[in-house]
Write a protein that holds these residues in place. Structure first.
Motif, PDB file in Angstrom:
ATOM      1  N   PHE A  25       0.836  -1.205   0.000  1.00  0.00           N
ATOM      2  CA  PHE A  25       0.000   0.000   0.000  1.00  0.00           C
ATOM      3  C   PHE A  25       0.876   1.263   0.000  1.00  0.00           C
ATOM      4  O   PHE A  25       0.518   2.268  -0.617  1.00  0.00           O
ATOM      5  CB  PHE A  25      -0.963  -0.022   1.196  1.00  0.00           C
ATOM      6  N   HIS A  26       2.010   1.225   0.698  1.00  0.00           N
ATOM      7  CA  HIS A  26       2.971   2.345   0.685  1.00  0.00           C
ATOM      8  C   HIS A  26       3.426   2.621  -0.759  1.00  0.00           C
ATOM      9  O   HIS A  26       3.494   3.770  -1.197  1.00  0.00           O
ATOM     10  CB  HIS A  26       4.152   1.962   1.573  1.00  0.00           C
ATOM     11  N   TRP A  27       3.690   1.569  -1.511  1.00  0.00           N
ATOM     12  CA  TRP A  27       4.153   1.735  -2.890  1.00  0.00           C
ATOM     13  C   TRP A  27       3.036   2.180  -3.827  1.00  0.00           C
ATOM     14  O   TRP A  27       3.245   3.007  -4.713  1.00  0.00           O
ATOM     15  CB  TRP A  27       4.693   0.396  -3.431  1.00  0.00           C
ATOM     16  N   LEU A  37      -0.823   9.297   3.052  1.00  0.00           N
ATOM     17  CA  LEU A  37      -1.063   7.850   3.112  1.00  0.00           C
ATOM     18  C   LEU A  37       0.215   7.066   2.825  1.00  0.00           C
ATOM     19  O   LEU A  37       0.471   6.030   3.452  1.00  0.00           O
ATOM     20  CB  LEU A  37      -2.183   7.453   2.145  1.00  0.00           C
ATOM     21  N   HIS A  38       1.030   7.575   1.906  1.00  0.00           N
ATOM     22  CA  HIS A  38       2.333   6.963   1.626  1.00  0.00           C
ATOM     23  C   HIS A  38       3.161   6.926   2.920  1.00  0.00           C
ATOM     24  O   HIS A  38       3.775   5.906   3.249  1.00  0.00           O
ATOM     25  CB  HIS A  38       3.022   7.796   0.540  1.00  0.00           C
ATOM     26  N   ASP A  39       3.135   8.024   3.694  1.00  0.00           N
ATOM     27  CA  ASP A  39       3.872   8.081   4.965  1.00  0.00           C
ATOM     28  C   ASP A  39       3.238   7.185   6.026  1.00  0.00           C
ATOM     29  O   ASP A  39       3.942   6.496   6.771  1.00  0.00           O
ATOM     30  CB  ASP A  39       3.925   9.523   5.496  1.00  0.00           C
ATOM     31  N   ILE A  44       3.897   2.223   9.189  1.00  0.00           N
ATOM     32  CA  ILE A  44       3.385   0.919   9.637  1.00  0.00           C
ATOM     33  C   ILE A  44       4.300  -0.206   9.153  1.00  0.00           C
ATOM     34  O   ILE A  44       4.722  -1.058   9.935  1.00  0.00           O
ATOM     35  CB  ILE A  44       1.928   0.717   9.173  1.00  0.00           C
ATOM     36  N   TYR A  45       4.645  -0.195   7.843  1.00  0.00           N
ATOM     37  CA  TYR A  45       5.452  -1.331   7.376  1.00  0.00           C
ATOM     38  C   TYR A  45       6.825  -1.341   8.035  1.00  0.00           C
ATOM     39  O   TYR A  45       7.376  -2.408   8.327  1.00  0.00           O
ATOM     40  CB  TYR A  45       5.530  -1.383   5.832  1.00  0.00           C
ATOM     41  N   GLU A  46       7.387  -0.169   8.310  1.00  0.00           N
ATOM     42  CA  GLU A  46       8.713  -0.140   8.947  1.00  0.00           C
ATOM     43  C   GLU A  46       8.667  -0.712  10.364  1.00  0.00           C
ATOM     44  O   GLU A  46       9.546  -1.472  10.773  1.00  0.00           O
ATOM     45  CB  GLU A  46       9.266   1.294   8.973  1.00  0.00           C
TER      46      GLU A  46
HETATM   47 FE   LIG Z   1       9.458   3.981   0.439  1.00  0.00          FE
END
Ligand SMILES: [Fe+2]
Length: 144
Positions: A25-27, A37-39, A44-46
């Motif tokens: 979703f980040h990508w 939303l990218h942030d 979350i993924y990090e």
């Molecule tokens: Fe990234």
């Protein structure tokens, strides 16, 4: 101990799938709120990715092998794969529902670890539950 190992493998495969979906979703998020939303998905993924190595090593500490292939992950994971590119609101609500599912799955595994007297592992799982509670809060607040 078998019950604990099995539960932990399912929780780990699910956590890895959750991580991959947040990174997806980040990508792939698009739209007027792209940057936020990218942030959000990035944070979350990090956080989840940082838990993957200690999660896997907790399986090794129980003298079991850690699942580590897409085939095994898809066999064990309780988090459904997402192959479509979703609109932003659908990404938020799907990841929210998955994060709530992770909290419940981690609580089940926590209870098994506690009953087995594995207090260090229970502590790790409690921290994962708390992290997912925070992810759910952020996703739910963004959806309002
Ligand atoms: Fe990234």
């Amino acid at each position: 101990m078998d019950k604990l190992v099995n539960a932990l493998k399912i929780a780990f495969a699910s956590e890895f799938s959750f991580y991959l979906k947040a990174h997806n979703f980040h990508w792939n998020v698009e739209g007027i709120h792209f940057a936020e939303l990218h942030d959000l998905f990035g944070n979350i993924y990090e956080e989840v990715y940082a838990s993957i190595d200690p999660f896997a090593e907790n399986i090794r500490k129980l003298n079991a092998y850690t699942p580590a292939s897409y085939g095994r992950f898809s066999m064990l994971s309780q988090i459904d794969d997402e192959a479509q590119i979703l609109p932003p609101e659908a990404m938020l609500s799907e990841l929210l529902s998955d994060s709530d599912k992770m909290t419940k799955l981690l609580k089940l595994t926590f209870d098994i670890a506690t009953a087995a007297g594995e207090d260090g592992l229970a502590n790790f799982l409690a921290e994962r539950m708390d992290a997912h509670r925070k992810h759910s809060w952020m996703l739910r607040a963004t959806l309002k």
